[in-house]
Every structure is written in C-alpha cells, then in structure tokens.
Design a protein around this motif. Structure first.
Motif, PDB file in Angstrom:
ATOM      1  N   GLN A  44       0.832  -1.198   0.000  1.00 17.05           N
ATOM      2  CA  GLN A  44       0.000   0.000   0.000  1.00 17.05           C
ATOM      3  C   GLN A  44       0.872   1.255   0.000  1.00 17.05           C
ATOM      4  N   PHE A  45       1.904   1.258   0.826  1.00 17.96           N
ATOM      5  CA  PHE A  45       2.806   2.403   0.862  1.00 17.96           C
ATOM      6  C   PHE A  45       3.568   2.539  -0.458  1.00 17.96           C
ATOM      7  N   VAL A  46       3.989   1.409  -1.035  1.00 16.21           N
ATOM      8  CA  VAL A  46       4.733   1.437  -2.299  1.00 16.21           C
ATOM      9  C   VAL A  46       3.888   2.050  -3.410  1.00 16.21           C
ATOM     10  N   PHE A  47       2.685   1.520  -3.603  1.00 13.80           N
ATOM     11  CA  PHE A  47       1.843   2.016  -4.693  1.00 13.80           C
ATOM     12  C   PHE A  47       1.269   3.390  -4.374  1.00 13.80           C
ATOM     13  N   GLY A  48       1.138   3.694  -3.098  1.00 13.18           N
ATOM     14  CA  GLY A  48       0.746   5.041  -2.726  1.00 13.18           C
ATOM     15  C   GLY A  48       1.816   6.042  -3.130  1.00 13.18           C
ATOM     16  N   PHE A  49       3.075   5.691  -2.876  1.00 18.43           N
ATOM     17  CA  PHE A  49       4.186   6.564  -3.245  1.00 18.43           C
ATOM     18  C   PHE A  49       4.295   6.685  -4.769  1.00 18.43           C
ATOM     19  N   LEU A  50       4.132   5.560  -5.479  1.00 17.38           N
ATOM     20  CA  LEU A  50       4.196   5.591  -6.939  1.00 17.38           C
ATOM     21  C   LEU A  50       3.101   6.473  -7.531  1.00 17.38           C
ATOM     22  N   THR A  51       1.954   6.521  -6.881  1.00 20.61           N
ATOM     23  CA  THR A  51       0.852   7.372  -7.346  1.00 20.61           C
ATOM     24  C   THR A  51       1.244   8.840  -7.333  1.00 20.61           C
ATOM     25  N   LEU A  52       2.089   9.211  -6.396  1.00 14.48           N
ATOM     26  CA  LEU A  52       2.498  10.621  -6.260  1.00 14.48           C
ATOM     27  C   LEU A  52       3.475  11.066  -7.333  1.00 14.48           C
ATOM     28  N   ILE A  53       4.254  10.143  -7.860  1.00 15.23           N
ATOM     29  CA  ILE A  53       5.371  10.509  -8.741  1.00 15.23           C
ATOM     30  C   ILE A  53       4.945  11.379  -9.929  1.00 15.23           C
ATOM     31  N   PRO A  54       3.883  11.019 -10.682  1.00 16.41           N
ATOM     32  CA  PRO A  54       3.489  11.896 -11.805  1.00 16.41           C
ATOM     33  C   PRO A  54       3.169  13.319 -11.366  1.00 16.41           C
ATOM     34  N   PHE A  55       2.511  13.466 -10.216  1.00 22.05           N
ATOM     35  CA  PHE A  55       2.167  14.795  -9.716  1.00 22.05           C
ATOM     36  C   PHE A  55       3.416  15.560  -9.286  1.00 22.05           C
ATOM     37  N   LEU A  56       4.375  14.844  -8.688  1.00 21.71           N
ATOM     38  CA  LEU A  56       5.618  15.488  -8.279  1.00 21.71           C
ATOM     39  C   LEU A  56       6.416  15.949  -9.494  1.00 21.71           C
ATOM     40  N   VAL A  57       6.396  15.147 -10.569  1.00 19.94           N
ATOM     41  CA  VAL A  57       7.141  15.482 -11.793  1.00 19.94           C
ATOM     42  C   VAL A  57       6.490  16.667 -12.503  1.00 19.94           C
ATOM     43  N   ILE A  58       5.168  16.657 -12.591  1.00 17.32           N
ATOM     44  CA  ILE A  58       4.460  17.702 -13.342  1.00 17.32           C
ATOM     45  C   ILE A  58       4.402  19.011 -12.558  1.00 17.32           C
ATOM     46  N   LEU A  59       4.053  18.935 -11.284  1.00 18.75           N
ATOM     47  CA  LEU A  59       3.850  20.149 -10.486  1.00 18.75           C
ATOM     48  C   LEU A  59       5.141  20.691  -9.882  1.00 18.75           C
ATOM     49  N   LYS A  60       6.141  19.812  -9.737  1.00 16.21           N
ATOM     50  CA  LYS A  60       7.461  20.213  -9.239  1.00 16.21           C
ATOM     51  C   LYS A  60       7.410  21.018  -7.924  1.00 16.21           C
ATOM     52  N   PRO A  61       6.773  20.486  -6.887  1.00 13.62           N
ATOM     53  CA  PRO A  61       6.779  21.199  -5.603  1.00 13.62           C
ATOM     54  C   PRO A  61       8.187  21.226  -5.017  1.00 13.62           C
ATOM     55  N   SER A  62       8.483  22.234  -4.241  1.00 14.47           N
ATOM     56  CA  SER A  62       9.826  22.410  -3.695  1.00 14.47           C
ATOM     57  C   SER A  62      10.112  21.430  -2.557  1.00 14.47           C
ATOM     58  N   PHE A  63      11.270  20.748  -2.658  1.00 15.35           N
ATOM     59  CA  PHE A  63      11.750  19.889  -1.587  1.00 15.35           C
ATOM     60  C   PHE A  63      12.855  20.595  -0.791  1.00 15.35           C
ATOM     61  N   ASP A  64      12.993  21.888  -1.023  1.00 17.29           N
ATOM     62  CA  ASP A  64      14.018  22.684  -0.340  1.00 17.29           C
ATOM     63  C   ASP A  64      13.501  23.066   1.054  1.00 17.29           C
ATOM     64  N   LEU A  65      13.786  22.217   2.030  1.00 19.95           N
ATOM     65  CA  LEU A  65      13.263  22.419   3.375  1.00 19.95           C
ATOM     66  C   LEU A  65      14.354  22.923   4.310  1.00 19.95           C
ATOM     67  N   SER A  66      13.947  23.755   5.248  1.00 15.44           N
ATOM     68  CA  SER A  66      14.881  24.180   6.286  1.00 15.44           C
ATOM     69  C   SER A  66      15.160  22.988   7.206  1.00 15.44           C
ATOM     70  N   ILE A  67      16.216  23.095   7.995  1.00 17.36           N
ATOM     71  CA  ILE A  67      16.554  21.995   8.910  1.00 17.36           C
ATOM     72  C   ILE A  67      15.401  21.746   9.882  1.00 17.36           C
ATOM     73  N   ARG A  68      14.776  22.838  10.345  1.00 16.95           N
ATOM     74  CA  ARG A  68      13.641  22.696  11.271  1.00 16.95           C
ATOM     75  C   ARG A  68      12.485  21.952  10.613  1.00 16.95           C
ATOM     76  N   ASP A  69      12.113  22.395   9.391  1.00 12.30           N
ATOM     77  CA  ASP A  69      10.995  21.760   8.700  1.00 12.30           C
ATOM     78  C   ASP A  69      11.307  20.303   8.360  1.00 12.30           C
ATOM     79  N   LEU A  70      12.547  20.034   7.958  1.00 12.27           N
ATOM     80  CA  LEU A  70      12.939  18.667   7.626  1.00 12.27           C
ATOM     81  C   LEU A  70      12.827  17.759   8.852  1.00 12.27           C
ATOM     82  N   ALA A  71      13.266  18.274  10.009  1.00 10.50           N
ATOM     83  CA  ALA A  71      13.177  17.481  11.245  1.00 10.50           C
ATOM     84  C   ALA A  71      11.725  17.180  11.596  1.00 10.50           C
ATOM     85  N   LEU A  72      10.854  18.181  11.440  1.00  5.07           N
ATOM     86  CA  LEU A  72       9.436  17.989  11.754  1.00  5.07           C
ATOM     87  C   LEU A  72       8.772  17.036  10.763  1.00  5.07           C
ATOM     88  N   VAL A  73       9.138  17.135   9.500  1.00  2.25           N
ATOM     89  CA  VAL A  73       8.563  16.244   8.478  1.00  2.25           C
ATOM     90  C   VAL A  73       9.001  14.805   8.716  1.00  2.25           C
TER      91      VAL A  73
END
Length: 289
Positions: free
Chosen positions: A177-206
């Motif tokens: 479920q987690f695998v195919f859930g993650f695979l479902t996101l990939i097209p949206f991540l490629v097309i929409l290109k949301p930022s993965f540039d997180l601060s250290i604080r935000d990365l720790a919380l995520v």
C-alpha cells in the motif's frame, strides 16, 4: 495481558494518527511533499522489516494496488484540508469515509444497502449539515472540498481493503500500500514540481511526522489488530477524531461550538454503528458457513 496490550496499542495508534495536523499546521511545506515523506519513509523501513523477518511477499492483488492509490489520495486531500480549514472539521469530513464505503460497496462489491445502512448514512449526512452550522454558500462549501475529497478517497480505500484476500499478510499488504501510494504521487511530483528545499527545522518535523503518524501508527495498528477483535479495534480507531479535535483546540485555539460537537458526535455514532453492524453480520455469516 494481551487485551491490555491491544487496547494500549489501539489508543496510541489513534493518538499518533490524530497528531498529523500538529505537524501539518506547524510547517510550511506542500501537501504533496508531506505525503511523499509520509509514504516514502515507511516503505524503506517496512522493506527492511520484511527482510529481517524473512517474509517474501507475493505479487500484490489488484485490490491491494487500488488501496495504495486511494491511501495516497486520502493523505494528500486530508493534509490539504487541514491546511485550508480546521483540524476538527478536516477529521470529521475524513470520517465520512465509512458511510461513503457503504454506498460504494453496493457498486463495487455487489453488497446490499440495508435500511440500517441508509439510517447510518442519513445520520452522518445530518451530522455534516450540523457541522456546517446550516449555513450554505459556494465560498463556504468550496473551502471544504479537500475535506470531502479526503472522505471520498477514504471510503474507496475502505472498499479496496475489504476486497483484499484474507490470505495476504497484513505486513505485506501495508508494505505494498505504501509502495503504490508513493508511486501514485510521482506523476504529480514530476508535473507540479513542488519544492523539496526544506529548512533543517521543517525537515526534522517532516521526518518526525513520517515516523510518528506513519511508521509508528501503522506498527501499533497492526499490533492492536493482532490482539483485539475487529469490532474492538474498529470502535477504538474513532478516538483519532477525539485526539485531532483536542489537538486543534489546545494548540491552535480552534473553535468548538455546539454545532461542531453535535455534528461530530452524529458522524462518529454513524461510523460506530456501521462497525458494530458489519462485525455482527460477519459473525452470523461465519457461524452458518
């Protein structure tokens, strides 16, 4: 002792799942990015758990694949709902899922919709109207779209889970479920290109969110299911609503008025009644099979 462990695990699982809004409202991170972490980290950890236990999962069924897709959509819409509305309203809209599943089961699983199901559905809809405080407008309803979509996706996730064969192990199903859930996101991540540039604080919380609301919550859920009857875990899982509402009230001063409380109780009651009915029906069927 086994029952006590099961009850404790179920309560902690609900607590951890209900805490998702705390992380979502604390970080300024795109919903797709949060979902990618929420699904991706458990994939890696569950993979090593399967290897360590020597479990060789077979090919996933179509129902397992579908459940992974709907899991991903449920999380994305739920997170976006929390960002745009309150934690309390978001979790109540999410838990319209069991009633949506009752209707969807008629079309996808050829299940019969009984008078009791219709009564529960009516109770949930009345709870929704009460939660909206009987005030309707396009702007007001449009702000709840993500919450309603999360409830719809959750309902289809429940239907998909019901279609999964009993012989598939819960650990293997969770992994896929987690695998195919993650695979479902990939097209949206490629097309929409949301930022993965997180601060250290935000990365720790995520990362903390991924562990607490993802891996730890799922592990506790699996442990609870192993020690409790399905009806017991099903009812205790509704504590997630209580925890989410309390977190929103305590940490973000979210309003708790009569309409929200009364509407929320109606939605919860409809879900618990559905849980009781489905398990009692299953018990009678097993007895005569």
């Amino acid at each position: 002792m086994d029952k006590k462990i099961g009850y404790l695990s179920a309560v902690l699982a609900a607590l951890f799942m209900g805490s998702l809004g705390l992380f979502v409202k604390t970080v300024d991170v795109n919903a797709l990015v949060l979902t990618a972490f929420r699904l991706g980290i458990p994939v890696v950890v569950l993979f090593f758990i399967l290897v360590f236990k020597g479990v060789k999962p077979g090919l996933p069924s179509k129902a397992t694949i579908a459940s992974g897709v709907f899991l991903s959509l449920t999380i994305v819409f739920y997170i976006q709902s929390i960002k745009t509305t309150s934690m309390s309203l978001s979790v109540l809209l999410l838990y319209l899922g069991p009633q949506i599943a009752a209707v969807a089961g008629v079309f996808f699983l050829k299940e019969r919709l009984s008078g009791f199901d219709i009564l529960c559905l009516g109770l949930a809809m009345a709870g929704l109207v009460m939660t909206l405080e009987f005030r309707f407008s396009f702007n007001r309803l449009s702000s709840f779209v993500y919450g309603l979509l999360s409830g719809l996706s959750y309902g289809l996730l429940i239907v998909s889970n019901r279609a999964i064969r009993d012989r598939e192990s819960l650990l293997s199903v969770s992994f896929f479920q987690f695998v195919f859930g993650f695979l479902t996101l990939i097209p949206f991540l490629v097309i929409l290109k949301p930022s993965f540039d997180l601060s250290i604080r935000d990365l720790a919380l995520v990362l903390a969110m991924s562990l607490v609301c993802g891996l730890f919550a799922i592990t506790l859920m699996i442990n609870a299911i192993g020690h409790l009857r399905a009806i017991e875990y099903g009812i205790l899982s509704y504590l997630e609503i209580f925890f989410a509402v309390m977190f929103g009230f305590l940490f973000f001063k979210e309003d708790l008025n009569f309409y929200k409380i009364a509407g929320g109780l109606m939605i919860v009651a409809s879900g618990i009644l559905q849980t009781l009915k489905s398990q009692l029906t299953k018990g009678v069927a097993d007895e005569y099979s």
